[in-house]
Every structure is written in C-alpha cells, then in structure tokens.
Design an enzyme around this catalytic site. Structure first.
Site, short mmCIF file in Angstrom:
data_model
loop_
_atom_site.label_atom_id
_atom_site.label_comp_id
_atom_site.label_asym_id
_atom_site.label_seq_id
_atom_site.Cartn_x
_atom_site.Cartn_y
_atom_site.Cartn_z
CD GLU A 258 7.22 -8.70 92.14
OE1 GLU A 258 5.95 -9.54 92.40
OE2 GLU A 258 6.53 -7.56 91.28
CG ASP B 75 -25.90 -22.64 137.97
OD1 ASP B 75 -26.24 -21.29 138.98
OD2 ASP B 75 -25.59 -21.87 136.44
CE1 TYR B 76 -34.05 -21.87 137.36
CE2 TYR B 76 -33.94 -19.52 137.34
CZ TYR B 76 -33.98 -20.40 137.35
OH TYR B 76 -35.37 -20.44 136.38
CG ASP B 77 -29.84 -17.23 136.33
OD1 ASP B 77 -30.53 -16.64 136.01
OD2 ASP B 77 -30.13 -17.39 137.98
N GLY C 200 -0.38 -16.14 88.53
CA GLY C 200 0.10 -15.35 90.08
C GLY C 200 0.81 -15.24 91.36
CG ASP D 181 -8.07 -11.14 98.47
OD1 ASP D 181 -8.35 -10.63 100.01
OD2 ASP D 181 -7.76 -10.70 98.06
CB VAL E 43 5.91 -3.52 93.40
CG1 VAL E 43 6.73 -2.60 92.43
CG2 VAL E 43 4.32 -4.17 92.12
CB ALA E 44 7.84 -2.58 97.35
C1 GDG Z 1 -3.26 -7.66 96.55
C2 GDG Z 1 -3.33 -6.34 97.46
C3 GDG Z 1 -0.85 -7.90 98.17
C4 GDG Z 1 1.80 -5.52 88.22
N1 GDG Z 1 2.43 -5.15 86.62
C5 GDG Z 1 2.67 -6.28 85.80
C6 GDG Z 1 2.81 -7.56 86.76
N2 GDG Z 1 2.17 -6.99 88.06
C7 GDG Z 1 2.79 -8.10 88.82
C8 GDG Z 1 3.84 -7.01 90.25
C9 GDG Z 1 3.35 -7.86 91.66
C10 GDG Z 1 1.54 -7.52 91.22
O1 GDG Z 1 1.28 -7.57 90.37
C11 GDG Z 1 1.15 -6.79 92.06
O2 GDG Z 1 0.76 -6.99 93.65
P1 GDG Z 1 0.95 -5.96 94.81
O3 GDG Z 1 1.11 -7.12 95.49
O4 GDG Z 1 1.89 -5.06 94.07
O5 GDG Z 1 -1.04 -5.53 94.25
P2 GDG Z 1 -2.44 -6.18 94.54
O6 GDG Z 1 -2.16 -6.45 93.20
O7 GDG Z 1 -2.79 -5.25 94.95
O8 GDG Z 1 -2.69 -7.19 95.55
C12 GDG Z 1 -1.68 -6.37 97.80
C13 GDG Z 1 -1.78 -8.87 97.29
O9 GDG Z 1 -2.56 -8.73 97.02
C14 GDG Z 1 -0.95 -10.15 98.05
O10 GDG Z 1 -1.56 -10.69 98.59
O11 GDG Z 1 0.26 -7.70 97.93
O12 GDG Z 1 -1.41 -5.01 98.81
O13 GDG Z 1 -4.45 -5.61 97.10
O14 GDG Z 1 3.55 -9.63 91.49
O15 GDG Z 1 4.93 -8.10 90.04
N3 GDG Z 1 3.95 -8.59 86.25
C15 GDG Z 1 4.32 -8.55 84.80
N4 GDG Z 1 4.13 -7.41 84.11
C16 GDG Z 1 3.50 -5.99 84.65
O16 GDG Z 1 3.36 -4.85 83.60
N5 GDG Z 1 4.45 -9.49 84.50
#
Ligand code: GDG
Length: 735
Positions: free
Chosen positions: A379, A495-497, A25, A138, A376-377
C-alpha cells in the site's frame, strides 16, 4: 450459469452491533473482483459478537443473508475464547510465525477448535451443491477442508493460508500437528503466499504423514489429490488509486505536509502484534537517534499507527505495555524543547488519512520479524505517485519476494536498520523513483482482485476426484460372466500383496486370512476358471503361505512356477545370467552404510535397496543418487532399474510378470483373461494385448489398467460377486 462460490473466513465482513455495518477489508475487495456474471458469491463466517438469544440469531441471520449475502455461524463466548483466542491465536499463530516461545496450549481449546470448524462446515453443507467452489481462509479453519471433503467429495475445496507455513522443525511442536495437516489435505487446492511456505508444507506432510509429493500436488493414501500453488495476495489497488484522486485526499495530504514542514517523516503502520517487530524497530530507532544533535532530532518524526489487536490474549497485552513504556522512555530521552521523536497512535486512522500518511512519509518502515505477506508495504508503494518515499522492508515479509527493489533489512540487526534508515533519508530523488516505479506498476497490476481470480480459476480446474476413476467395473464383471455362461475357460492372473491381501508393514505378516483362503478355494473349484497367483515374492515365501499346491503360483515376477497340483517349482530363468549382481551388491552395501535405516535385500532375480525406515528426505535423495549411479554403471547390462515405493531395485530385464503370463497364454487359449495388480511391477501385465482382456488396478495411483478398484477388499468382493458365484459347472443349456 454463474458458478457458486462459498467463501468462508473466521470473521464475516460485517460488524453486528445495534446496527449491522459492512467492513471493507482486503478480502472483501478481492472477492468483489470476481465478476458477478461468472460467480455467485456467499460468505460464511462468525459475525463478531456472541449472539446467544435464538430470536436475535434468527433476526441477524435474516438481515445478513438478505442484505449482505452472508450466512453467520454463531459461537458462544466460551467457544470464541477456546477456538479463536486460545487455539488459533495462542497456539497456532505463534508457531506459524516461528515463535514457539509464545505458544501456549490447553487441551480444552482443541475441543472448541474442532467444534467451531465443524459448525462452519455444517453451515457450508446446509447450502452446498456438487460442483460448488468452496474457499476456506486461514489458520482458524484448518480442519474444515477434510470435514467437508469427507461429507461431500464432489465439492471443489480451496484453502488459502494468509500466514507463513514454517519449517517442520517448528510446526512439529504443535500438539495437534497431524490433525491440522490432515485437515488441510482434504482440500483440492491449497494456496500460499510464497514458494518457501509451500516447500515447508510439503516437507511437513512428508515427515508427519509419510506422504511423498510432487512440487505442486500431494496424493493422500485414499487417492485424493491436493494441488498446491503460490498466490501472493495483492492490495485493493483501485481503491487506493481512486482515493489519491479525491479532493479530500489532497486536502489531508496538504495538511500533513504543512504540519510536518521542516521534518522528515518515517511511518510504520501495523496491527499491534509481536510478529510485526515493533520492539526491535524501537531498538533501531534508538540507535538512529542516539548520535543526533537536538536540531537534527527536531528534523525527524516517527509516526507509529498501531491498530489494537487480540487484546484478550496475554502476550498482546504485554506487548502493548512494553511498547508504550519503551516509546515513553525514548521520547523522554530524545525529546527537545520543540518536539519528541515518536508519535504513537494506538488506534486506527481513517482510510483517506492512511493514504495521505503513506503519500507524504519520506520513509515507510515495515520491519516485521516475520509476515505472511504484509499489505502495508504494498500500500505504501501504491501511494508513491508523486513523492517517492523509500520503503524499508524486512526481508522476512512475504512481500520482500515481490518488492525486490525495496531497501531490504534484517529486522534483528538494529544497528544495520539504523544505518539503512540514515541512507534512505539521504537517497537521491532519481534513485528513489527508479526503485519505486517498477514496484508500483507491479503492485497496481497484481492486485487483490487478480489474486482472487487466479485462485478461483485454478480451483475450478483442480483435478476432480472423479478423474482418476476408470471405466465402470460392471463392464468387466459382464465380460467375465459372459465367458462363464458359454462355458469358455478364463484365466485369472492375480498379484498377491496389495491386490488379494492388504499390505502389512512386515511382509511375513501378510499370510492369507481365512476369508482369502475361502475365496481362493471357491475360485479353484469353479469349472473353467484357472487362477494363478503372480507375485514378486520368492518361491520360499509363497510356499509358506500356500504349502499345498491347490493354486498355481508364479514367483519373483515370473522366475519360477509351481503349477496346480504339482509340488516342484519349474525354474523359468535357467538361461538368464545374474553376473551383474556382484558389482551391484557392493554398491548397495555402500549405500546401506551411508544411509541409516536402509537395508539391502537379495532375491534370485533382483537386488533391492530399501529406504522405508530412513529419514524420508535423506532417503529419497540417496535413492535418486543411487538410481543415477546405477544407470551409468549398468547401461549395457540386461537389467532394469526401478525406483518404486521406498525402494531402488535392479532386476533382470528378461523377467517380468508380462513375459511369464504371455508364456502361459501360449500354452492354452482362454476366452477371457483377467490381470489384477496394485503396484508398478504389475503395470507390465496391463499391456498384454489379447482379446477379451480385463485389466484391474487396485488402489488410487495412476495406471494403464482399464478398470480400477479401491482396495483389496473391494477386489475380493468383485471376485466373489462375478467368478466365485459360479460353483457348479455351467453349460450353455443351464445358463
Ligand atoms: C494477515 C497476514 C497478510 C492497518 N492500520 C490501519 C489500516 N490497516 C490495514 C492496512 C492493511 C491491513 O490493515 C493489514 O494487513 P497486513 O497484510 O499488513 O497484516 P495482517 O493484518 O497481519 O494480515 C499478512 C494478510 O493477512 C493478507 O493475506 O499480508 O501477512 O499476517 O490493509 O492498510 N487501515 C485503516 N486504518 C488503519 O489505521 N483504514
């Protein structure tokens, strides 16, 4: 020597089955970025399976610690159900994401949550040494920082919240809101993804616990300081960048391009979670598809990768069913003979495939209803090396703050999202490139490793609990004993309090206890010891507490004195004018009326506006406003304006405890002088400059005093152990 870092997350980065496999992860990548020369890392967490057989537990523990640097915390199935599925995911998670309608609560879950947190903390304490850095992750472990701090205050404890922290109005719904926030305040550093989450946390601490804070630090009542910081998490950039260079990637990318020839691809990737806005996105997609001709529909393809998540929890099962039925309906309605619009994958895809999907999708559609960050955004942007797709991003994702060049949308506005998608598909290449380049640079630079390094570095330098400790109090005791031993007089200005007596909510309730009376009597009969009570209280108040003139009392910060053995008060402020009071009184009354719960108190030497019982934020705001207004009005008057503990006070500048004490020191020479106090008005005493001067601050706040004692009880003990032991007249020959 390398600094030891103990990292704790609910899940270990391994999966324990027949064999033990390592998972990869974002957190793993982040921590791999900590240099092994500088940091020695141990990971503590749940191994992901209920292992109840002690022999198997031992075996797993052995392999994990020797081969993976991990220490497992074992939880039974029932504990996991209560701690993880119940308390964490069914009550805390929805609230942290502003969804009280999804919150469920069962008091039995709390016991499991508490036990699990305790179990994790115990595991840390089995190995922790003073000076170790402990990093807790977390919402599943919010009680741990306090548990650790109580047992081992020398640890540096960090906590990072991966989710949003909501406004107080939402967080207050949780039955255990106080316990959760108090749990976090055991940390020395609390990290959030955005400034907004940190702001809500501070406001919650103020409203729930009444603790004021500065922008980046909160001081608890016991003096412990929790620093706060904004640490937006990044992605494992290196892994993405390297994968994009591999032949496997190139092959998959080409296959996808071929498979989708003639089509525009819109991609969504997420855990199947109601926070991710899947159903709202389907609404928008429906609105987008409705006006299209069959040929146009053939030219678009939506890919949903929805990773199964928390399927034991009711709401997640419902979401899956609802999503599948909605997708079925949309596909049924908008399919042509050649294609159907949505390809739904309820499962995860291989990492290389994920990169190839990101790299070839024309649009990355990331529209959570709320999200701590959303990796994801980032990535998707990292993978736009050649193709330059458009990122449509929810403005409610933490990532939106950093990815300001993305096309931001309100995910609740389906029509606007559909329209934005139309525009995104028509965006010219140069525009797409111009948007993506700065974002990509940022995403690659501020990656997960950078995030972990900055957090750990800040944790290492977080204020040590020992920093607020002044010089050793035994030095003060020695000074006093020495003076007494040679039979020289010493003066005690007390001092008191808050100094001799614990503060009470109602000032009238703080009468001296039998213990305090006995101590004062002991001081009084000590040869060569002259005690004075130096208080901010009126002389009427002091007379109530000390009707007999057995001990000298100075009232209202030095306005009057009743000397030892005399019944009358000597007024020391006869020549002082209080003409300024009339105008100020009127202004304070206006504030009293405008701020429910506040009230005005009039003393002989001062006027005070109290806001202790007001709405805390409103009261503080009005206090700043009042202090500002007073500053302008009173610029040329002989007064001081003080903003103290829930008060704004206007007091004559010709009166102070220090002025009164100096006057007394002119009357007699002392071999040692002790001043003790707990609040801001006592600070003037600590500036007195005479030989053999002992200044003692009672309580945790910053102070100019040389010595410090924790509370009135500790101060009384100090007096008993030093001065009050000398009952008999002491001469040089008997010493
Ligand atoms: C929590 C917070 C915060 C997903 N599908 C596949 C796959 N993924 C990977 C993505 C990404 C991860 O899972 C998801 O991370 P996110 O950040 O989008 O969301 P949460 O799981 O909800 O994470 C979030 C995060 O913690 C970190 O602090 O950003 O807001 O909710 O890395 O790539 N990976 C693979 N196959 C998939 O089908 N290999």
């Amino acid at each position: 020597m390398a600094t030891r870092v103990i990292n704790i997350s609910n899940r270990l980065p391994v999966t324990v089955g027949e064999k033990i496999t390592k998972s990869s992860g974002g957190l793993v990548a982040a921590l791999e970025g900590l240099s092994a020369d500088e940091y020695e890392l141990t990971w503590i967490g749940w191994p992901g399976a209920a292992i109840e057989d002690p022999a198997r537990q031992q075996e797993v523990e052995c392999v994990l610690s020797e081969e993976h640097g991990c220490l497992p915390v074992f939880l039974s199935e029932e504990e996991v159900a209560g701690h993880y599925e119940g308390f964490s995911n069914s009550s805390v998670w929805p609230l942290l994401h502003y969804m009280p309608n999804f919150m469920r609560y069962d008091p039995a879950w709390w016991d499991h949550y508490h036990t699990a947190n305790q179990r994790f903390a115990d595991k840390v304490l089995e190995m922790a040494q003073p000076g170790d850095l402990v990093w807790v992750h977390d919402y599943q472990l919010m009680l741990m920082p306090q548990m650790l701090h109580e047992r081992m205050p020398e640890l540096k404890i960090g906590f990072f919240l991966h989710t949003p922290f909501p406004s107080f109005e939402t967080f207050r719904c949780h039955p255990k809101r106080r316990e959760l926030v108090t749990g976090l305040l055991g940390a020395n550093l609390i990290g959030f993804h955005t400034f907004g989450y940190m702001r809500h946390f501070r406001s919650t601490v103020l409203r729930l616990l009444g603790l004021e804070s500065e922008i980046t630090r909160i001081r608890s009542d016991d003096g412990h300081v929790s620093a706060m910081g904004v640490f937006p998490i990044g992605i494992n950039s290196r892994k993405f960048d390297e994968t994009l260079d591999t032949p496997e990637f190139a092959q998959r990318r080409d296959e996808f391009v071929q498979a989708n020839a003639g089509k525009r691809v819109v991609l969504s990737v997420e855990r199947m979670d109601y926070t991710k806005g899947i159903l709202h996105r389907l609404d928008a997609i429906e609105q987008f598809l409705a006006p299209l001709t069959p040929d146009e529909r053939d030219a678009i393809k939506f890919i949903f990768v929805s990773v199964p998540s928390r399927e034991e929890v009711e709401e997640y099962k419902d979401l899956r069913e609802e999503t599948e039925s909605r997708i079925g309906r949309i596909n049924g309605t908008y399919a042509t003979l050649n294609s159907s619009p949505i390809r739904f994958i309820h499962g995860s895809v291989e990492f290389t495939d994920l990169c190839a999907l990101y790299a070839t999708a024309d649009v990355g559609m990331v529209t959570p209803l709320i999200d701590g960050m959303n990796l994801v955004a980032k990535e998707y942007i990292a993978c736009q090396r050649e193709h330059d797709g458009v990122l449509i991003l929810s403005e409610f994702a933490g990532a939106a703050e950093e990815l300001a060049n993305a096309t931001l949308v309100n995910p609740y506005d389906a029509r606007a999202v559909a329209e934005t998608l139309r525009e995104a598909l028509a965006m010219p290449a140069e525009e797409r490139r111009a948007c993506n380049e700065p974002m990509r640079e940022r995403v690659l630079k501020f990656d997960a490793q950078h995030w972990a390094r900055t957090f750990i570095q800040q944790l290492a330098t977080a204020e040590s609990p020992l920093a607020t400790v002044a010089e050793d109090i035994n030095i003060a005791a020695g000074q006093l004993r020495q003076a007494l031993e040679i039979g020289a007089p010493i003066a005690l200005f007390l001092d008191y309090d808050g100094t001799l007596r614990e503060i009470e909510r109602e000032p009238r309730a703080a009468a001296p206890t039998p213990e305090i009376r006995e101590l004062l009597e002991q001081l009084r009969v000590c040869e060569n010891v002259e005690p004075f009570i130096v208080s901010g209280r009126s002389h009427q108040d002091l007379e109530l507490f000390f009707p007999e003139p057995l001990i000298a009392c100075v009232s209202e910060h030095g306005a009057a004195i009743r000397r030892h053995g005399e019944r009358d008060w000597e007024q020391w402020d006869r020549d002082i004018s209080y003409a300024w009071k009339d105008e100020i009184r009127e202004l304070l009354r206006v504030y009293e009326q405008a701020t429910p719960g506040s009230f005005v108190e009039e003393k002989r030497t001062s006027l005070v506006w109290h806001h202790r019982k007001t709405d805390p934020e409103f009261g503080t705001w009005k206090a700043h406003q009042l202090a500002h207004e007073l500053g302008t009005m009173l610029a040329n008057e002989p007064v001081k304006i003080r903003q103290g503990r829930k008060i704004v006070e206007v007091v004559s500048s010709e009166i102070s405890k220090a002025i009164a004490i100096r006057r007394l020191l002119h009357e007699r020479d002392y071999a040692a002088v002790l001043c003790a106090g707990d609040d801001q008005t006592d600070e003037s005493m600590f500036e007195i400059d005479v030989p053999n001067f002992i200044s003692i601050k009672i309580g945790p706040e910053p102070s100019r005093a040389r010595f410090r004692l924790r509370d009135p009880a500790a101060f009384r003990k100090f007096l008993r152990g030093t001065v009050a032991t000398q009952r008999e007249p002491v001469t040089a020959s008997t010493a």
